[in-house]
Design an enzyme around this catalytic site. Structure first.
Site, PDB file in Angstrom:
ATOM      1  N   HIS A  15       2.629 -48.496 -57.045  1.00 31.31           N
ATOM      2  CA  HIS A  15       1.748 -48.828 -55.905  1.00 31.31           C
ATOM      3  C   HIS A  15       1.774 -47.702 -54.889  1.00 31.31           C
ATOM      4  O   HIS A  15       2.820 -47.121 -54.592  1.00 31.31           O
ATOM      5  CB  HIS A  15       2.073 -50.191 -55.303  1.00 31.31           C
ATOM      6  CG  HIS A  15       3.291 -50.306 -54.452  1.00 31.31           C
ATOM      7  ND1 HIS A  15       3.301 -49.998 -53.108  1.00 31.31           N
ATOM      8  CD2 HIS A  15       4.549 -50.727 -54.728  1.00 31.31           C
ATOM      9  CE1 HIS A  15       4.510 -50.241 -52.604  1.00 31.31           C
ATOM     10  NE2 HIS A  15       5.292 -50.668 -53.570  1.00 31.31           N
ATOM     11  N   ASP A  54       9.222 -46.380 -50.550  1.00 33.63           N
ATOM     12  CA  ASP A  54       8.431 -47.534 -51.014  1.00 33.63           C
ATOM     13  C   ASP A  54       6.972 -47.357 -50.600  1.00 33.63           C
ATOM     14  O   ASP A  54       6.604 -47.764 -49.519  1.00 33.63           O
ATOM     15  CB  ASP A  54       8.996 -48.821 -50.423  1.00 33.63           C
ATOM     16  CG  ASP A  54       8.282 -50.066 -50.909  1.00 33.63           C
ATOM     17  OD1 ASP A  54       7.534 -49.971 -51.894  1.00 33.63           O
ATOM     18  OD2 ASP A  54       8.493 -51.135 -50.289  1.00 33.63           O
ATOM     19  N   GLU A  56      -0.213 -53.704 -53.015  1.00 32.04           N
ATOM     20  CA  GLU A  56       0.960 -54.348 -53.635  1.00 32.04           C
ATOM     21  C   GLU A  56       1.724 -55.136 -52.593  1.00 32.04           C
ATOM     22  O   GLU A  56       2.234 -56.233 -52.849  1.00 32.04           O
ATOM     23  CB  GLU A  56       1.878 -53.294 -54.271  1.00 32.04           C
ATOM     24  CG  GLU A  56       3.062 -53.880 -55.057  1.00 32.04           C
ATOM     25  CD  GLU A  56       4.327 -54.111 -54.244  1.00 32.04           C
ATOM     26  OE1 GLU A  56       5.295 -54.655 -54.805  1.00 32.04           O
ATOM     27  OE2 GLU A  56       4.360 -53.755 -53.046  1.00 32.04           O
ATOM     28  N   GLU A  57       1.815 -54.550 -51.401  1.00 32.26           N
ATOM     29  CA  GLU A  57       2.654 -55.132 -50.354  1.00 32.26           C
ATOM     30  C   GLU A  57       2.122 -56.469 -49.853  1.00 32.26           C
ATOM     31  O   GLU A  57       2.821 -57.210 -49.178  1.00 32.26           O
ATOM     32  CB  GLU A  57       2.793 -54.153 -49.180  1.00 32.26           C
ATOM     33  CG  GLU A  57       3.487 -52.838 -49.542  1.00 32.26           C
ATOM     34  CD  GLU A  57       4.963 -52.993 -49.857  1.00 32.26           C
ATOM     35  OE1 GLU A  57       5.466 -54.126 -49.884  1.00 32.26           O
ATOM     36  OE2 GLU A  57       5.624 -51.953 -50.083  1.00 32.26           O
ATOM     37  N   ASP A  98       8.518 -48.343 -58.817  1.00 36.14           N
ATOM     38  CA  ASP A  98       8.430 -48.800 -57.428  1.00 36.14           C
ATOM     39  C   ASP A  98       9.812 -48.613 -56.799  1.00 36.14           C
ATOM     40  O   ASP A  98      10.747 -49.347 -57.142  1.00 36.14           O
ATOM     41  CB  ASP A  98       7.999 -50.278 -57.420  1.00 36.14           C
ATOM     42  CG  ASP A  98       7.738 -50.824 -56.023  1.00 36.14           C
ATOM     43  OD1 ASP A  98       7.927 -50.091 -55.032  1.00 36.14           O
ATOM     44  OD2 ASP A  98       7.344 -52.013 -55.936  1.00 36.14           O
ATOM     45  N   HIS A 123      10.862 -51.184 -45.795  1.00 33.95           N
ATOM     46  CA  HIS A 123       9.790 -51.806 -45.003  1.00 33.95           C
ATOM     47  C   HIS A 123       9.923 -51.542 -43.502  1.00 33.95           C
ATOM     48  O   HIS A 123       9.433 -52.328 -42.684  1.00 33.95           O
ATOM     49  CB  HIS A 123       9.682 -53.313 -45.295  1.00 33.95           C
ATOM     50  CG  HIS A 123       9.057 -53.587 -46.640  1.00 33.95           C
ATOM     51  ND1 HIS A 123       8.814 -54.858 -47.104  1.00 33.95           N
ATOM     52  CD2 HIS A 123       8.618 -52.744 -47.602  1.00 33.95           C
ATOM     53  CE1 HIS A 123       8.259 -54.782 -48.311  1.00 33.95           C
ATOM     54  NE2 HIS A 123       8.133 -53.512 -48.640  1.00 33.95           N
TER      55      HIS A 123
HETATM   56  N1  PHE Z   1       7.953 -54.471 -54.770  1.00 37.84           N
HETATM   57  C1  PHE Z   1       8.880 -54.486 -53.660  1.00 37.84           C
HETATM   58  C2  PHE Z   1       8.161 -53.872 -52.486  1.00 37.84           C
HETATM   59  O1  PHE Z   1       7.297 -53.042 -52.632  1.00 37.84           O
HETATM   60  C3  PHE Z   1      10.135 -53.732 -53.929  1.00 37.84           C
HETATM   61  C4  PHE Z   1      10.800 -54.109 -55.202  1.00 37.84           C
HETATM   62  C5  PHE Z   1      10.559 -53.383 -56.344  1.00 37.84           C
HETATM   63  C6  PHE Z   1      11.658 -55.175 -55.248  1.00 37.84           C
HETATM   64  C7  PHE Z   1      11.164 -53.734 -57.533  1.00 37.84           C
HETATM   65  C8  PHE Z   1      12.295 -55.552 -56.427  1.00 37.84           C
HETATM   66  C9  PHE Z   1      12.044 -54.835 -57.586  1.00 37.84           C
HETATM   67  O2  PHE Z   1       8.421 -54.221 -51.375  1.00 37.84           O
HETATM   68 ZN    ZN Z   2       7.442 -52.769 -50.318  1.00 35.54          ZN
HETATM   69 ZN    ZN Z   3       7.271 -51.281 -53.448  1.00 34.11          ZN
END
Ligand code: PHE
Ligand code: ZN
Ligand code: ZN
Ligand code: ZN
Length: 295
Positions: free
Chosen positions: A85, A97, A131-132, A160, A260
């Site tokens: 993402h 992230d 994605e978020e 990710d 985040h």
């Molecule tokens: N997808 C979550 C995010 O973007 C982070 C995450 C990735 C958590 C993979 C667990 C496993 O905030």
């Molecule tokens: Zn995230």
């Molecule tokens: Zn993420």
């Protein structure tokens, strides 16, 4: 398989940081920094010979975008897709992230072009929007495919958060080897996990499983029975003493204390973790993408 240049991956992160800084400090869905991130990657992929598509979708009253890049050639009925993402949360620039996964996947795609790779499988790369906000872009993509097109995707690799500052080395648990949690991924996921595991074994780095708990963009793929896998270096979870013994770093602290948050900047990256994981992406794309097609 090639060694992916850490300097090149970090140069992409520098660009994503600049894009955020120039656009109110983030690259979030519906904000200008997101589309600027898409256009940055698209320009490089177009120049490298990819066929790119920007897929729009609407979520929360804002237009979101997925960037899809197809490398010409390979078996059109045997697609290996690799994705990450590209959006951040609104709180910050989202460099770990998920600038990290986005940059690692981007640099792997560019290396495919530099080497003029002629894979047996058709290689497709995806950078997901929103994605978020609940896997909105990857869900829109999978939903947009006809059953026939969906069935051609024989594997999905997800990246990710691959440069966490206090890293762990997690592989999505395709074979459910720990026997707990969400169970195995779709049949074929174990082979993807084994391929990633072989890379980390080759560099002497221990790995552990992480469940397909639905928190990233493999979710809509496995929901359709598409085998999946990928790596993850940890988010808000706290590194245990045993994990610090295994991997170094600091026990009792989060894998990514800036998860985040506004401090998820270019400074929020462990270069060793990013380097190893970028190489793992390329190893897996090369190994699975160039494997002899079963007859
Ligand atoms: N997808 C979550 C995010 O973007 C982070 C995450 C990735 C958590 C993979 C667990 C496993 O905030
Ligand atoms: Zn995230
Ligand atoms: Zn993420
Ligand atoms: Zn496993």
């Amino acid at each position: 398989p090639p060694n992916i240049s850490l300097a090149n991956v970090k140069a992409h992160l520098t660009q994503l940081q600049s894009i955020a800084t120039a656009n109110g400090g983030n690259r979030a869905h519906g904000r200008p920094g997101y589309l600027a991130s898409v256009n940055y990657a698209k320009g490089l992929l177009d120049a490298a010979g990819y066929t790119t598509t920007v897929q729009s979708f609407t979520y929360n009253g804002a237009t979101g975008y997925n960037l899809i890049a197809d490398w010409p050639g390979g078996d059109p009925n045997d697609v290996l897709m690799t994705g990450s993402h590209l959006d951040s949360v609104t709180a910050g620039p989202g460099i770990n992230d998920n600038g990290s996964g986005s940059a690692g996947v981007l640099e792997t795609a560019l290396e495919v072009s530099r080497q003029a790779l002629a894979p047996t499988k058709h290689l497709r790369f995806g950078w997901w929007g929103a994605e978020e906000l609940g896997l909105r872009g990857s869900t829109a993509y999978v939903s947009s495919l006809t059953a026939t097109e969906r069935a051609k995707i024989k594997g999905y690799l997800n990246f990710d958060m691959i440069g966490s500052p206090n890293p762990g080395y997690f592989l999505y648990d395709g074979d459910n080897s720990d026997g707990v949690g969400s169970g195995p991924g779709p049949s074929g996921s174990a082979q993807i996990e084994a391929t990633l595991a072989a890379y980390f074994t080759s560099i002497g780095v221990a790995t552990r499983g992480t469940d397909f708990d639905g928190r990233s963009d493999y979710g809509p793929f496995i929901a359709q029975g598409i085998p999946a896998g990928g790596t993850f270096t940890g988010a808000e979870g706290v590194k245990t003493a045993a994990q610090a013994t295994l991997w170094g770093g600091t026990s009792g602290q989060a894998f990514d204390a800036c998860y985040h948050r506004a401090c998820d900047t270019s400074a929020n990256i462990n270069d060793t973790a990013l380097d190893r994981n970028a190489d793992a992406i390329a190893y897996t794309v090369w190994t699975l993408g160039t494997a002899a097609v079963p007859t």
